[in-house]
Design an enzyme around this catalytic site. Structure first.
Site, short mmCIF file in Angstrom:
data_model
loop_
_atom_site.label_atom_id
_atom_site.label_comp_id
_atom_site.label_asym_id
_atom_site.label_seq_id
_atom_site.Cartn_x
_atom_site.Cartn_y
_atom_site.Cartn_z
N GLY A 174 0.77 -1.23 0.00
CA GLY A 174 0.00 0.00 0.00
C GLY A 174 0.80 1.28 0.00
CB ILE A 216 -3.33 -0.19 -7.44
CG1 ILE A 216 -3.34 -0.05 -8.97
CG2 ILE A 216 -4.74 -0.53 -6.95
CD1 ILE A 216 -3.65 -1.36 -9.69
CB SER A 234 -5.02 -9.20 -13.07
OG SER A 234 -4.75 -8.80 -14.39
CE1 TYR A 266 0.23 -9.62 -12.17
CE2 TYR A 266 -1.22 -9.89 -14.06
CZ TYR A 266 -0.87 -9.22 -12.91
OH TYR A 266 -1.63 -8.15 -12.49
CE LYS A 283 -2.28 -10.27 -9.70
NZ LYS A 283 -2.42 -9.69 -8.35
#
Length: 250
Positions: free
Chosen positions: A9, A13, A131, A144, A148
């Site tokens: 964080g 995003i 995603s 990836y 996801k």
């Protein structure tokens, strides 16, 4: 006042999510592996250096949250890396493991320790960052994509397990989000395909109904909704925030 944790964080995003929750009056705690970014987190948001894929570090983090806050209302399991860009026949197993370790193991550990705080309270919201690659697949991005897709499966299972305890779980599936991360992805994909970065970027945008890339604020707005009472019957869902992608091979 809701208590919110956002992993990864301090950048991108995740930071926009954290600022959105703070702006809505929540207490916000972020983690990140980027020490410099942790130091830059705006005042009013608590920040801790933590590897989301390290179980010991995550256990200590949630112990600190329990001690300082007494519980957790919203968990945003957001940690992830882009992983390697390569044809499947050239994919190094070490790179595969590293990508799944951050993207999938990190989500599992967040859910594991988040559940331990939320179940006794009989309430809570878990928001996983997946995603559109977890919905459709993306060429040259096998680790990836696998991670996801796995995040969505994890989310649906968590939603089933924890629903009887008053805990909701959903996944946000961003499309290509403007920022440094997508710039790196585009450069790697352009090299793998023998294209220019501008051509790849235009392909990403033209493959959506809205003809543009997503902004981080669009993703944060969805997170705020999913954490709100307005979404009290929304659970187990993978929600795309992508301007309606229909061509995933730019």
């Amino acid at each position: 006042m809701k208590r919110v944790l956002v992993t990864a964080g301090a950048n991108g995003i995740g930071l926009v999510m954290a600022q959105a929750f703070a702006g809505a009056g929540c207490r916000v705690w972020v983690t990140d592996v980027d020490a410099a970014a942790v130091e830059r987190v705006p005042a009013g948001i608590r920040a801790t250096l933590c590897d989301a894929g390290d179980e010991g570090a995550m256990a200590r983090l949630f112990s600190a949250i329990a001690a300082d806050w007494g519980g957790l209302d919203v968990l945003c399991a957001n940690a992830g890396i882009k992983g390697p860009t390569a044809a499947i026949e050239d994919m190094p197993l070490e790179d595969w493991h590293q990508c799944l370790g951050v993207n999938l193991d990190g989500a599992m550990l967040a859910a594991k320790y988040g559940a331990r705080l939320m179940k006794p309270a009989g309430a809570g919201v878990m928001i996983f960052t997946s995603s559109t690659s977890g919905l459709y697949g993306t060429p040259f991005r096998a680790p990836y994509v696998a991670a996801k897709w796995g995040v969505i499966g994890l989310m649906k299972t968590v939603a089933m397990e924890l629903g009887p305890h008053g805990i909701r779980a959903n996944a946000i599936c961003p499309g290509s989000v403007n920022g440094p991360r997508i710039d790196r992805v585009i450069e790697a994909e352009a090299a793998a395909k023998g294209m220019t970065p501008d051509a790849v970027r235009q392909g990403y945008a033209s493959g959506t109904a809205m003809k543009r890339l997503t902004d981080a604020g669009d993703v944060a707005a969805m997170a705020l909704f999913l954490a709100s009472d307005g979404a009290k019957m929304v659970s187990g869902q993978a929600l795309a925030v992508d301007g309606m992608t229909y061509n995933v091979d730019p």
